[in-house]
Design an enzyme around this catalytic site. Structure first.
Site, mmCIF file in Angstrom:
data_model
loop_
_atom_site.group_PDB
_atom_site.id
_atom_site.type_symbol
_atom_site.label_atom_id
_atom_site.label_comp_id
_atom_site.label_asym_id
_atom_site.label_seq_id
_atom_site.Cartn_x
_atom_site.Cartn_y
_atom_site.Cartn_z
ATOM 1 N N ILE A 14 10.621 27.896 23.476
ATOM 2 C CA ILE A 14 11.662 26.921 23.134
ATOM 3 C C ILE A 14 13.035 27.453 23.535
ATOM 4 O O ILE A 14 13.894 26.701 24.011
ATOM 5 C CB ILE A 14 11.579 26.542 21.639
ATOM 6 C CG1 ILE A 14 10.238 25.831 21.379
ATOM 7 C CG2 ILE A 14 12.745 25.646 21.234
ATOM 8 C CD1 ILE A 14 9.948 25.492 19.933
ATOM 9 N N ALA A 62 11.017 33.927 16.326
ATOM 10 C CA ALA A 62 10.108 34.020 15.176
ATOM 11 C C ALA A 62 8.973 34.972 15.513
ATOM 12 O O ALA A 62 8.781 35.347 16.674
ATOM 13 C CB ALA A 62 9.529 32.639 14.849
ATOM 14 N N THR A 64 5.359 34.704 16.028
ATOM 15 C CA THR A 64 4.559 33.502 16.297
ATOM 16 C C THR A 64 3.073 33.776 16.536
ATOM 17 O O THR A 64 2.335 32.838 16.833
ATOM 18 C CB THR A 64 5.116 32.755 17.530
ATOM 19 O OG1 THR A 64 5.166 33.661 18.626
ATOM 20 C CG2 THR A 64 6.501 32.193 17.267
ATOM 21 N N THR A 103 7.148 24.935 11.442
ATOM 22 C CA THR A 103 5.807 24.686 11.974
ATOM 23 C C THR A 103 4.951 23.767 11.104
ATOM 24 O O THR A 103 5.132 23.707 9.877
ATOM 25 C CB THR A 103 5.094 26.048 12.129
ATOM 26 O OG1 THR A 103 3.721 25.828 12.435
ATOM 27 C CG2 THR A 103 5.142 26.856 10.849
ATOM 28 N N ASP A 104 3.992 23.128 11.741
ATOM 29 C CA ASP A 104 2.952 22.365 11.049
ATOM 30 C C ASP A 104 2.094 23.259 10.156
ATOM 31 O O ASP A 104 1.419 22.768 9.251
ATOM 32 C CB ASP A 104 2.061 21.664 12.091
ATOM 33 C CG ASP A 104 1.517 22.624 13.141
ATOM 34 O OD1 ASP A 104 2.210 23.593 13.482
ATOM 35 O OD2 ASP A 104 0.374 22.417 13.604
ATOM 36 N N TYR A 127 1.083 33.511 8.510
ATOM 37 C CA TYR A 127 2.129 32.925 9.358
ATOM 38 C C TYR A 127 2.734 31.690 8.668
ATOM 39 O O TYR A 127 3.960 31.575 8.535
ATOM 40 C CB TYR A 127 1.530 32.543 10.717
ATOM 41 C CG TYR A 127 2.412 31.670 11.586
ATOM 42 C CD1 TYR A 127 3.538 32.186 12.211
ATOM 43 C CD2 TYR A 127 2.105 30.319 11.777
ATOM 44 C CE1 TYR A 127 4.342 31.383 13.014
ATOM 45 C CE2 TYR A 127 2.902 29.515 12.584
ATOM 46 C CZ TYR A 127 4.017 30.048 13.196
ATOM 47 O OH TYR A 127 4.816 29.245 13.973
ATOM 48 N N TRP A 152 1.943 22.637 17.966
ATOM 49 C CA TRP A 152 1.149 22.809 19.198
ATOM 50 C C TRP A 152 2.051 22.827 20.440
ATOM 51 O O TRP A 152 1.890 22.035 21.375
ATOM 52 C CB TRP A 152 0.118 21.689 19.321
ATOM 53 C CG TRP A 152 -0.950 21.650 18.268
ATOM 54 C CD1 TRP A 152 -0.905 22.178 17.003
ATOM 55 C CD2 TRP A 152 -2.242 21.022 18.383
ATOM 56 N NE1 TRP A 152 -2.077 21.924 16.337
ATOM 57 C CE2 TRP A 152 -2.908 21.214 17.163
ATOM 58 C CE3 TRP A 152 -2.884 20.314 19.390
ATOM 59 C CZ2 TRP A 152 -4.194 20.725 16.923
ATOM 60 C CZ3 TRP A 152 -4.158 19.817 19.152
ATOM 61 C CH2 TRP A 152 -4.811 20.032 17.939
HETATM 62 N N1 LIG Z 1 4.237 27.998 19.588
HETATM 63 C C1 LIG Z 1 3.871 26.985 18.809
HETATM 64 O O1 LIG Z 1 2.802 26.364 19.006
HETATM 65 C C2 LIG Z 1 4.752 26.562 17.662
HETATM 66 C C3 LIG Z 1 4.323 25.502 16.849
HETATM 67 C C4 LIG Z 1 5.136 25.093 15.806
HETATM 68 C C5 LIG Z 1 6.339 25.723 15.577
HETATM 69 N N2 LIG Z 1 6.730 26.774 16.359
HETATM 70 C C6 LIG Z 1 7.983 27.443 16.048
HETATM 71 O O2 LIG Z 1 8.887 27.305 17.146
HETATM 72 C C7 LIG Z 1 9.716 28.466 17.218
HETATM 73 C C8 LIG Z 1 9.712 29.032 18.622
HETATM 74 O O3 LIG Z 1 8.376 29.254 19.020
HETATM 75 P P1 LIG Z 1 7.998 29.668 20.526
HETATM 76 O O4 LIG Z 1 6.606 29.191 20.752
HETATM 77 O O5 LIG Z 1 9.089 29.280 21.445
HETATM 78 O O6 LIG Z 1 8.004 31.252 20.370
HETATM 79 P P2 LIG Z 1 7.535 32.369 21.409
HETATM 80 O O7 LIG Z 1 7.367 31.784 22.758
HETATM 81 O O8 LIG Z 1 6.394 33.118 20.804
HETATM 82 O O9 LIG Z 1 8.800 33.330 21.446
HETATM 83 C C9 LIG Z 1 9.172 34.076 20.337
HETATM 84 C C10 LIG Z 1 10.657 34.297 20.367
HETATM 85 O O10 LIG Z 1 10.952 35.114 19.237
HETATM 86 C C11 LIG Z 1 11.802 36.141 19.674
HETATM 87 N N3 LIG Z 1 11.631 37.363 18.886
HETATM 88 C C12 LIG Z 1 10.505 38.057 18.672
HETATM 89 N N4 LIG Z 1 10.771 39.125 17.905
HETATM 90 C C13 LIG Z 1 12.102 39.084 17.645
HETATM 91 C C14 LIG Z 1 12.997 39.877 16.900
HETATM 92 N N5 LIG Z 1 12.591 40.977 16.264
HETATM 93 N N6 LIG Z 1 14.301 39.522 16.836
HETATM 94 C C15 LIG Z 1 14.745 38.443 17.484
HETATM 95 N N7 LIG Z 1 13.949 37.645 18.205
HETATM 96 C C16 LIG Z 1 12.649 37.952 18.276
HETATM 97 C C17 LIG Z 1 11.453 36.399 21.109
HETATM 98 O O11 LIG Z 1 12.604 37.038 21.590
HETATM 99 P P3 LIG Z 1 12.904 37.530 23.080
HETATM 100 O O12 LIG Z 1 13.498 36.318 23.715
HETATM 101 O O13 LIG Z 1 13.864 38.652 22.930
HETATM 102 O O14 LIG Z 1 11.573 37.926 23.651
HETATM 103 C C18 LIG Z 1 11.170 35.000 21.617
HETATM 104 O O15 LIG Z 1 12.348 34.371 22.057
HETATM 105 C C19 LIG Z 1 9.223 29.416 16.129
HETATM 106 O O16 LIG Z 1 10.017 29.246 14.985
HETATM 107 C C20 LIG Z 1 7.812 28.936 15.838
HETATM 108 O O17 LIG Z 1 7.435 29.232 14.502
HETATM 109 C C21 LIG Z 1 5.963 27.193 17.419
#
Ligand SMILES: NC(=O)c1ccc[n+]([C@@H]2O[C@H](COP(=O)([O-])OP(=O)(O)OC[C@H]3O[C@@H](n4cnc5c(N)ncnc54)[C@H](OP(=O)(O)O)[C@@H]3O)[C@@H](O)[C@H]2O)c1
Length: 308
Positions: A14, A62, A64, A103-104, A127, A152
């Site tokens: 994101i 987050a 994740t 998240t869901d 989580y 998702w």
């Molecule tokens: N993936 C899904 O299916 C899903 C579904 C529902 C909700 N969400 C929510 O959407 C949001 C973004 O998800 P995403 O899928 O984009 O995540 P992602 O691709 O797994 O990326 C995780 C992000 O968290 C950052 N991060 C990890 N450790 C960190 C730390 N110690 N301090 C600061 N930043 C840190 C990473 O930073 P760097 O940029 O430095 O690597 C990266 O930008 C989250 O809140 C997640 O809970 C995700």
């Protein structure tokens, strides 16, 4: 106030989509990776917030890894509860609104209809629990928050169901995919578009429209049927497709439980912000165009479950 937006997170799905999004004229976006904004360092997280004249702060960072969180609860709570709490307090001190992704997985999946924002949370994984507690911590610390729950997430950047499935498709002839979990696949780029809209709207309003909102692409589907559609579209783009077969969550035996129903009701964001999500099929098609190259895809009927 300027049109500067601070995003916590840089390489995530994101965060990347926010960096690539079309922002209105006059907006600039600063993406902060963990080397400058580490959510595990609550004492430090206020520094980037205090360091600019931000119109809004977006937390796209987050912990994740849903399965690994079961064995690393401390890390999950540090990133998903304590870090966001410190970030919300920093926003409060600086007088900035915070848009936070959730998240869901805060729901247990037992409801027989789409989840609304007013449904009680009941997480069934570390989580989900850490994200639910993060939401509460933000609500307590900062009135000017938008908690955006989504589900998702997929996109061309990063590791997600689509990219993982395509990788497996290259390596294997048969794939067992869970068919008892239903949700709404959602494109990272569409989430970014919704956030752009929210930020622009908050800036143009004297009284903000804060609170908790659901955003997901339209259309509920099982993971198995979603996988079949990804493989169908991938095959149209020349990728030899393995046979997918349905399995249950119990057969898959993941470390973390996931909600069997995580369909999000998005009526509130449509009513309050005028954000109407598109169906996930064209968003998937765009993602596959980026990953595999484009073809003319017949979308009519896409997402209709295949006969088993
Ligand atoms: N993936 C899904 O299916 C899903 C579904 C529902 C909700 N969400 C929510 O959407 C949001 C973004 O998800 P995403 O899928 O984009 O995540 P992602 O691709 O797994 O990326 C995780 C992000 O968290 C950052 N991060 C990890 N450790 C960190 C730390 N110690 N301090 C600061 N930043 C840190 C990473 O930073 P760097 O940029 O430095 O690597 C990266 O930008 C989250 O809140 C997640 O809970 C995700």
């Amino acid at each position: 106030m300027s049109g500067q937006v601070l995003v916590i997170g840089r390489s995530g799905q994101i965060a990347t989509a926010l960096g690539n999004a079309s922002w209105p004229e006059g907006f600039t976006v600063t993406l902060c990776g963990r080397e400058t904004a580490d959510l595990r360092e609550p004492a430090e997280i206020g520094r980037p917030v205090a360091g600019g004249d931000w119109a809004a702060v977006v937390n796209a960072a987050a912990y994740t890894d849903v399965d690994r969180a079961e064995s690393e609860p401390q890390a999950a709570y540090a990133l998903n509860r304590d870090g966001p709490h410190a970030l919300a307090e920093a926003c409060k001190r600086a007088g900035r609104p915070l848009i936070h992704l959730s998240t869901d997985c805060v729901f247990d999946g037992s409801k027989a209809a789409p989840y609304t924002e007013d449904d009680p949370v009941k997480p069934i994984s570390v989580y989900g629990a850490s994200k639910a507690e993060g939401e509460d911590a933000i609500r307590t610390a900062l009135a000017e928050h938008v908690i955006l729950r989504t589900s998702w997430v997929f996109g061309a950047a990063g590791r997600n169901f689509v990219t993982t499935l395509l990788q497996s498709a290259r390596d294997r002839h048969e794939l067992g995919v869970v068919d008892d979990q239903h949700g709404c696949p959602t494109a990272a780029q569409d989430i970014a578009r919704a956030i752009v809209h929210i930020v622009a709207s908050l800036m143009s309003e004297t009284s903000g429209r804060f609170g908790t909102f659901h955003f997901a692409n339209r259309g509920a589907i099982s993971r198995y049927d979603f996988a079949c559609e990804i493989l169908r579209q991938a095959e149209l783009r020349g990728l030899a497709s393995p046979r997918a077969f349905p399995i249950s969550s119990a057969e898959r035996g993941s470390a973390a439980h996931r909600p069997l129903n995580s369909v999000l009701d998005t009526a509130r964001i449509e009513r309050i912000y005028g954000i109407k999500a598109r169906p996930w099929q064209p968003a998937l098609s765009e993602t596959l165009d980026t990953l595999l190259g484009g073809v003319t895809v017949q979308l009519e009927g896409a997402g209709v479950p295949r006969p088993r």
